[in-house]
Every structure is written in structure tokens, then in C-alpha cells.
Design an enzyme around this catalytic site. Structure first.
Site, PDB file in Angstrom:
ATOM      1  N   ASP A  29       0.857  -1.334   0.117  1.00 11.41           N
ATOM      2  CA  ASP A  29       0.036   0.011  -0.189  1.00 11.41           C
ATOM      3  C   ASP A  29       0.864   1.344  -0.066  1.00 11.41           C
ATOM      4  OD1 ASP A  29      -2.156   1.325   0.144  1.00 11.41           O
ATOM      5  OD2 ASP A  29      -2.923   1.030   2.028  1.00 11.41           O
ATOM      6  N   GLY A  30       0.436   2.206  -0.576  1.00 12.70           N
ATOM      7  CA  GLY A  30       1.002   3.543  -0.539  1.00 12.70           C
ATOM      8  C   GLY A  30       1.534   3.876  -1.771  1.00 12.70           C
ATOM      9  N   ASN A  31       1.600   3.302  -2.784  1.00 12.98           N
ATOM     10  CA  ASN A  31       1.999   3.515  -4.201  1.00 12.98           C
ATOM     11  C   ASN A  31       1.675   4.964  -4.637  1.00 12.98           C
ATOM     12  OD1 ASN A  31       3.293   1.084  -4.266  1.00 12.98           O
ATOM     13  ND2 ASN A  31       2.038   0.198  -5.771  1.00 12.98           N
ATOM     14  N   HIS A  46       3.271   3.010  -8.911  1.00 14.50           N
ATOM     15  CA  HIS A  46       3.137   1.584  -9.167  1.00 14.50           C
ATOM     16  C   HIS A  46       4.504   1.091  -9.853  1.00 14.50           C
ATOM     17  CE1 HIS A  46      -0.682   1.789  -7.706  1.00 14.50           C
ATOM     18  NE2 HIS A  46      -1.428   2.414  -8.981  1.00 14.50           N
ATOM     19  N   SER A  74      -6.813  -5.997  -6.081  1.00 19.09           N
ATOM     20  CA  SER A  74      -8.092  -6.591  -5.556  1.00 19.09           C
ATOM     21  C   SER A  74      -9.440  -6.402  -6.418  1.00 19.09           C
ATOM     22  CB  SER A  74      -8.310  -5.768  -4.171  1.00 19.09           C
ATOM     23  OG  SER A  74      -9.044  -4.516  -4.363  1.00 19.09           O
ATOM     24  N   ASN A  77     -10.556  -3.009  -6.641  1.00 22.08           N
ATOM     25  CA  ASN A  77      -9.539  -2.091  -7.368  1.00 22.08           C
ATOM     26  C   ASN A  77     -10.344  -1.648  -8.823  1.00 22.08           C
ATOM     27  OD1 ASN A  77      -6.369  -3.388  -5.994  1.00 22.08           O
ATOM     28  ND2 ASN A  77      -7.764  -1.635  -5.406  1.00 22.08           N
ATOM     29  N   ARG A  80     -11.055   1.814  -9.531  1.00 24.99           N
ATOM     30  CA  ARG A  80     -10.499   2.970  -9.630  1.00 24.99           C
ATOM     31  C   ARG A  80     -10.651   3.740 -11.010  1.00 24.99           C
ATOM     32  NH1 ARG A  80      -4.963   2.149  -6.678  1.00 24.99           N
ATOM     33  NH2 ARG A  80      -5.768   1.403  -4.464  1.00 24.99           N
ATOM     34  N   GLU A 216       1.055 -13.403  12.070  1.00 28.89           N
ATOM     35  CA  GLU A 216       1.460 -12.230  12.740  1.00 28.89           C
ATOM     36  C   GLU A 216       1.193 -10.872  11.776  1.00 28.89           C
ATOM     37  OE1 GLU A 216       2.324 -12.173  15.872  1.00 28.89           O
ATOM     38  OE2 GLU A 216       1.801 -14.298  16.194  1.00 28.89           O
TER      39      GLU A 216
HETATM   40  C1  FPP Z   1      -1.773   0.062  -3.546  1.00 26.59           C
HETATM   41  O1  FPP Z   1      -1.211   1.218  -3.491  1.00 26.59           O
HETATM   42  C2  FPP Z   1      -0.906  -0.805  -4.801  1.00 26.59           C
HETATM   43  C3  FPP Z   1      -1.649  -1.239  -5.923  1.00 26.59           C
HETATM   44  C4  FPP Z   1      -3.185  -1.171  -5.848  1.00 26.59           C
HETATM   45  C5  FPP Z   1      -0.902  -2.032  -7.038  1.00 26.59           C
HETATM   46  C6  FPP Z   1       0.232  -2.779  -6.575  1.00 26.59           C
HETATM   47  C7  FPP Z   1       0.758  -3.229  -7.622  1.00 26.59           C
HETATM   48  C8  FPP Z   1       2.347  -3.474  -7.993  1.00 26.59           C
HETATM   49  C9  FPP Z   1       3.160  -2.657  -6.961  1.00 26.59           C
HETATM   50  C10 FPP Z   1       2.664  -4.199  -9.209  1.00 26.59           C
HETATM   51  C11 FPP Z   1       3.107  -5.343  -8.951  1.00 26.59           C
HETATM   52  C12 FPP Z   1       3.209  -6.108 -10.378  1.00 26.59           C
HETATM   53  C13 FPP Z   1       3.416  -7.271 -10.596  1.00 26.59           C
HETATM   54  C14 FPP Z   1       3.645  -8.152 -12.061  1.00 26.59           C
HETATM   55  C15 FPP Z   1       2.897  -8.390  -9.596  1.00 26.59           C
HETATM   56  P1  FPP Z   1      -2.174   2.533  -3.709  1.00 26.59           P
HETATM   57  O2  FPP Z   1      -2.355   2.840  -4.957  1.00 26.59           O
HETATM   58  O3  FPP Z   1      -3.530   2.238  -3.157  1.00 26.59           O
HETATM   59  O4  FPP Z   1      -1.599   3.605  -3.106  1.00 26.59           O
HETATM   60  P2  FPP Z   1      -2.276   5.122  -2.169  1.00 26.59           P
HETATM   61  O5  FPP Z   1      -2.892   4.070  -1.067  1.00 26.59           O
HETATM   62  O6  FPP Z   1      -1.032   5.757  -1.836  1.00 26.59           O
HETATM   63  O7  FPP Z   1      -3.353   5.517  -3.174  1.00 26.59           O
END
Ligand code: FPP
Length: 251
Positions: A29-31, A46, A74, A77, A80, A216
Site C-alpha cells: 500500500d502507498g504507491n 506502481h 483486489s 480495485n 479506480r 502475525e
Molecule cells: C496500492 O497502492 C497498490 C496497488 C493497488 C498496486 C500494486 C501493484 C504493484 C506494485 C505491481 C505488482 C506487479 C506485478 C507484476 C505483480 P495505492 O495505489 O492504493 O496507494 P495509495 O493508498 O497511496 O493510493
């Protein structure tokens, strides 16, 4: 000039190799926030998130952890903005294609769990190819939850079991935890011992609801793209301080 290999390539000496989690799950989380803080579009987060995931997978491998399960997308998602959803679908596909050769070299066994049938067809093909090609690899087990929802997973297990009962293949009395677990997407995978969630949120967000029963939970304020070996080291330190009793008491 020779570069010093990073000390963190090996298991840090303060961690007990015999008490590592066998299976780690992570809610990345947090991208979006990471990108916004830097004035970038959310999708940049991402992209960086993929690097962080790759780093964690390598670290698990280097430190002797058998499996990693990551929550990539999820069932919620889909709500979005469509540009972000499209970006993520394309990103998953590109990353899979780009990393396949390296996964073979590093003996990673990849599997996807979730309602995969609803994903774009080209992504489904890339997933099928990556899963088939890496199926006999003997290294770390890497599970990616994509279009995954814990409640949906439980309902589809219930349906499958109900059908088996209806056909007379099993009796209701035969339905137990073991049989139930075998009807989940994660059949044959050990339950996670440790769940890590980044960016400070204290929620399960419909992730592995059955499988996390005794995990945990470790929550860090670090945003996912910044989650590196040092951050994972801290998570494992915290894990090793926990007293896992599984509902029992120590005599
Ligand atoms: C949540 O951060 C992140 C996601 C919904 C996407 C995660 C996906 C990846 C890191 C890519 C993985 C790639 C492969 C091929 C497995 P957010 O967007 O909810 O961040 P925010 O809470 O700050 O808005």
C-alpha cells in the site's frame, strides 16, 4: 575498484534462521501517495512498486524464506479510474514478459490467485505462460493475488463443496478445515506466518481472510515503493519478538 557485496545480502546476524516465517504475505500500500509526494502521477508509484516487490522477492530468496504472496489487485480495485486500472493490467503483463527469463534463472515458481477469468485475455495468456513455464522451478514460491477477494474466494469454495455434496461425492460430515482449504485458490500453499502492510493502514482489505487466521501482522508507515531490505529486516525483527501461541498457553 571492487564493490563490497551488501551485508544485507546474507541473513542479518541478529535474526534467527530457525525462526523465520516460511510464508510471507504483503499488502503493498502507498504507491499513489509515494508518487503524489514527489509530484508524479500515481502510476509512477506502481512502477516503483514493481521494483520494491522484485527486491523483496530476492531478499526472501537470499534469506531462506520459502514463499511470498503479494496483493497486486483486489476485486475492489476495479473501482479506480479506468486509466489507472488499464495501466496496472498492462504493467502486470509487461512485467511478466520482461521478468520471465530471470525468473527461470533464479528458479522462481510463480502462480496467480484470484478470479483470473475476468482479466484481459492477453494478461491471462501471459499468466498461463509464466505459470506453466516456471511450474517445475525449485526455488521460491511467488504468489500474486490479482482480481483477488477473500470473501469471493470463500464463497467459490463453498459452492464447489456444496456441488460435491449434492452429487454425493462427499458427505457434509467430511467438510472440515483441511477439505475447505483445499478448495481455496491457495490449495497446497502454506498459510502465511507473517502479513506485512505498508503505509500505516490497519486493515486486511479482504486479503486471504481464511489463510491469515494465525498470521502475525506487521504494519509500517513506510510507503510500499520505499520498502527495502532494511524495512524487511525490521519486520522480521518484530516477527521474531512475537510469542506465537496459536490460541494455546505455554506450560
Ligand atoms: C496500492 O497502492 C497498490 C496497488 C493497488 C498496486 C500494486 C501493484 C504493484 C506494485 C505491481 C505488482 C506487479 C506485478 C507484476 C505483480 P495505492 O495505489 O492504493 O496507494 P495509495 O493508498 O497511496 O493510493
Amino acid at each position: 575498484m571492487t564493490t563490497q557485496p551488501s551485508l544485507l545480502q546474507q541473513l542479518p546476524p541478529d535474526l534467527d534462521a530457525n525462526r523465520l516465517p516460511k510464508q510471507v504475505a504483503v499488502i503493498m500500500d502507498g504507491n499513489g501517495r509515494w508518487a503524489r509526494q514527489r509530484g508524479f502521477p500515481r502510476v509512477m508509484g506502481h512502477r516503483k512498486g514493481v521494483d520494491a516487490l522484485k527486491g523483496l522477492l530476492r531478499c526472501c530468496r537470499d534469506w531462506g524464506i520459502g514463499g511470498l504472496t503479494a496483493y497486486a489487485f483486489s476485486t475492489e480495485n476495479w473501482g479506480r479510474p479506468s486509466e489507472e486500472v488499464d495501466f496496472l493490467m498492462t504493467l502486470f503483463e509487461r512485467v511478466l514478459q520482461r521478468e520471465l527469463a530471470e525468473m527461470m534463472t533464479e528458479q522462481v515458481r510463480i502462480r496467480f490467485v484470484g478470479n483470473l477469468i475476468a482479466l484481459p485475455e492477453s494478461l491471462q495468456s501471459a499468466i498461463a505462460q509464466a505459470m506453466a513455464q516456471t511450474a517445475d522451478n525449485t526455488g521460491i514460491e511467488f504468489t500474486v493475488a490479482t482480481n483477488y477477494g477473500g470473501r469471493q474466494e470463500i464463497i467459490s469454495a463453498c459452492r464447489a463443496i456444496a456441488q460435491e455434496v449434492q452429487k454425493g461425492e462427499i458427505t457434509p460430515e467430511q467438510v472440515n478445515e483441511e477439505l475447505f482449504a483445499q478448495h481455496l485458490y491457495t490449495a497446497d500453499l502454506p498459510d502465511p506466518d507473517l502479513l506485512i502492510r505498508t503505509s500505516g493502514e490497519m486493515r486486511l482489505s479482504n486479503f486471504l481472510l481464511w489463510q491469515l487466521a494465525y498470521a502475525e501482522i506487521y504494519v509500517t508507515d513506510t510507503l510500499w515503493p520505499d520498502f527495502d531490505r532494511a524495512a524487511f529486516h525490521q519486520a522480521l525483527q518484530s516477527y521474531q519478538q512475537r510469542d506465537r501461541r496459536f490460541g494455546k498457553i505455554h506450560q
